[in-house]
Design an enzyme around this catalytic site. Structure first.
Site, PDB file in Angstrom:
ATOM      1  N   ASP A 206       4.850  -0.593   0.699  1.00 20.59           N
ATOM      2  CA  ASP A 206       3.889   0.456   0.420  1.00 20.59           C
ATOM      3  C   ASP A 206       4.575   1.820   0.439  1.00 20.59           C
ATOM      4  OD1 ASP A 206       0.935   1.308   0.363  1.00 20.59           O
ATOM      5  OD2 ASP A 206       1.735   2.439   2.054  1.00 20.59           O
ATOM      6  N   GLU A 233       6.406  -0.149  -4.303  1.00 19.82           N
ATOM      7  CA  GLU A 233       5.477   0.761  -4.972  1.00 19.82           C
ATOM      8  C   GLU A 233       6.188   2.078  -5.237  1.00 19.82           C
ATOM      9  OE1 GLU A 233       1.110   2.767  -4.297  1.00 19.82           O
ATOM     10  OE2 GLU A 233       2.457   2.584  -2.603  1.00 19.82           O
TER      11      GLU A 233
END
Length: 460
Positions: A206, A233
């Site tokens: 993340d 990400e």
């Protein structure tokens, strides 16, 4: 976590900050094995994930399930509390360590590997008691981190044109870990190795945009299984450092442009433009791209399609699974009117399509395309046809063929394929189609419907 777009105006003092979900990267450049589709069961508890692996994901041919962050986090009624960790204990709202371990074992028994959404860029804001009983204040997480472990910049990110600001200041006010520090790297790797010891197969990193690529490479090198699936990400922004391509040395990078452009093509342009979709559009190499129609952040901020787009959304997922670019994620969440709302029933799913659970991974039109993708893996695109607008068709060599009608009227025609003669099941309508000795068949597709044939289903 969210790089730029928040789910709402949130109060820092209450640690109310939404963070956009980050596409994760894989050490293998794509998920290893012949099954590369991941079902992202967003905010499902681990008991429910385990049941779904057995009943649906394994039989449908999904290679992976991605689960929401397991670490202890701040308390609150919003989904994004899961993205504000206060310790690395497996003690979030979705289940404890025993439930997590049992889920991993159950999914493995069903032939499904487990990817964990992993929050390592930051800790929480605010102060209080976490979901597992740990006390914390911002920059002080007893037994884990203290003030020297965080970046010197304690202000929020203000300039996405400035690499240092993006990677050393605070994402929406969350305590930014100094991932260049030895102790922090060691501690993060320890958390991930603990998850590996419980059997997980990979990680979605993340907010990877906010972590220097060299820091992630160092952390990954410390894993007990450095070949674990690793997807990151990293959100592309024109003129903004860092770039997604900087991260492909450690694994896959989620290609946000793919999802953004798919929305534009399906809602404003023509499906005929998709004939060369992928690298020719300036995207990452197919071997390093993680793709999706939507994820839990983008479905809420409007930058991509989402379940509210009904048939358009379904057809976009059909196209993604049929098209040989990247490793696909199928987002599967719950209905919402308040974009901050936490999952129904604390994440427990008694049954799909009840209590607000959308279960997109189980929609027949989408689930049937997972087997199509597995059956056609490695085959080139052949026999492309389009009407110049919103009806398209293409083959995957001698293994499969797909037609999509996004027009407002029925399309009836004879299609040329490279399929061997015989009968096939159209897995979209569950009806039989006969292909003649010249590789042709005739079909009528109603508005906003699709047809899909593959050599793994010769009867319905």
């Amino acid at each position: 976590m969210a790089s730029r777009t928040l789910s709402g105006a949130l109060a820092l003092a209450a640690a109310a900050t939404a963070v956009l979900a980050a596409p994760a990267t894989v050490a293998h450049r794509s998920p290893p094995g012949t099954k590369d589709v991941t079902a992202v069961l967003f905010e499902w508890d681990y008991v429910s994930v385990a049941k779904e692996c057995t009943s649906t994901l394994g039989p449908a041919g999904y290679g992976y399930v991605q689960v929401s962050p397991p670490a202890e986090h701040i308390q609150g009624s919003q989904w994004w509390t899961s993205y504000q960790p206060v310790s690395y204990k497996i003690a979030g709202r979705l289940g404890d360590r025993a439930a997590f371990r049992s889920m991993v074992n159950t999914c493995h028994a069903a032939g499904v590997k487990v990817v964990v959404d992993t929050v390592i860029n930051h800790m929480s804001a605010g102060s209080g008691t976490g979901t597992g009983g740990s006390s914390y204040t911002k920059y002080d997480y007893p037994g884990l981190y203290s003030a020297p472990d965080f970046d010197d910049c304690t202000a929020e990110i203000t300039d996405y044109q400035d690499r240092w600001n993006v990677q050393h200041c605070e994402l929406v006010g969350l305590a930014d870990l100094d991932t260049g520090e030895e102790y922090v790297r060691q501690t993060i790797a320890g958390y991930m190795n603990d998850l590996l010891s419980l059997g997980v197969d990979g990680f979605r990193i993340d907010a990877a945009t906010h972590i220097p690529a060299e820091d992630l490479a160092n952390i990954k090198s410390r894993l007990s299984n450095p070949n674990a699936y690793w997807k990151q990400e990293v959100i592309y922004g024109a003129g903004e450092p860092p770039k997604p391509g900087e991260y492909t040395g450690t694994g896959d990078v989620q290609e946000f442009r793919y999802a953004y452009d798919l929305k534009r093509v399906f809602t404003q342009e023509h499906l005929a433009y998709l004939k060369n979709y992928g690298e020719d559009w300036g995207y990452l190499s197919s071997t390093t791209a993680g793709v999706f129609v939507d994820n839990h952040d983008t479905e809420r901020n409007g930058s991509t399609l989402n379940y509210k787009n009904d048939a358009t959304y379904t057809l976009a997922n059909v196209f993604m699974l049929a098209w040989p670019y990247g490793a696909p994620d199928i987002n599967s969440g719950y209905e919402w009117s308040d974009p901050d709302a936490r999952p129904p029933d604390g994440g427990h799913v008694d049954a799909c399509w009840q209590n607000g659970w959308k279960c997109q991974h189980k929609w027949p039109e989408i689930a049937s395309m997972v087997a199509f993708r597995n059956a056609t893996r490695g085959e080139p695109v052949t026999d492309w046809w389009d009407d110049g607008a919103d009806a398209i068709a293409f083959g995957r060599g001698s293994k499969g063929f797909v037609a999509i009608n996004h027009e407002s009227a029925t399309v009836q025609r004879t299609y040329q394929t490279s399929l061997p003669a015989g009968t096939y099941c159209d897995v979209q309508s569950n009806t039989t189609v006969t292909v003649d000795s010249a590789g042709r068949f005739t079909a009528a597709l109603g508005p906003d419907t699709a047809l899909a044939l593959h050599n793994g289903r010769t009867s319905c």
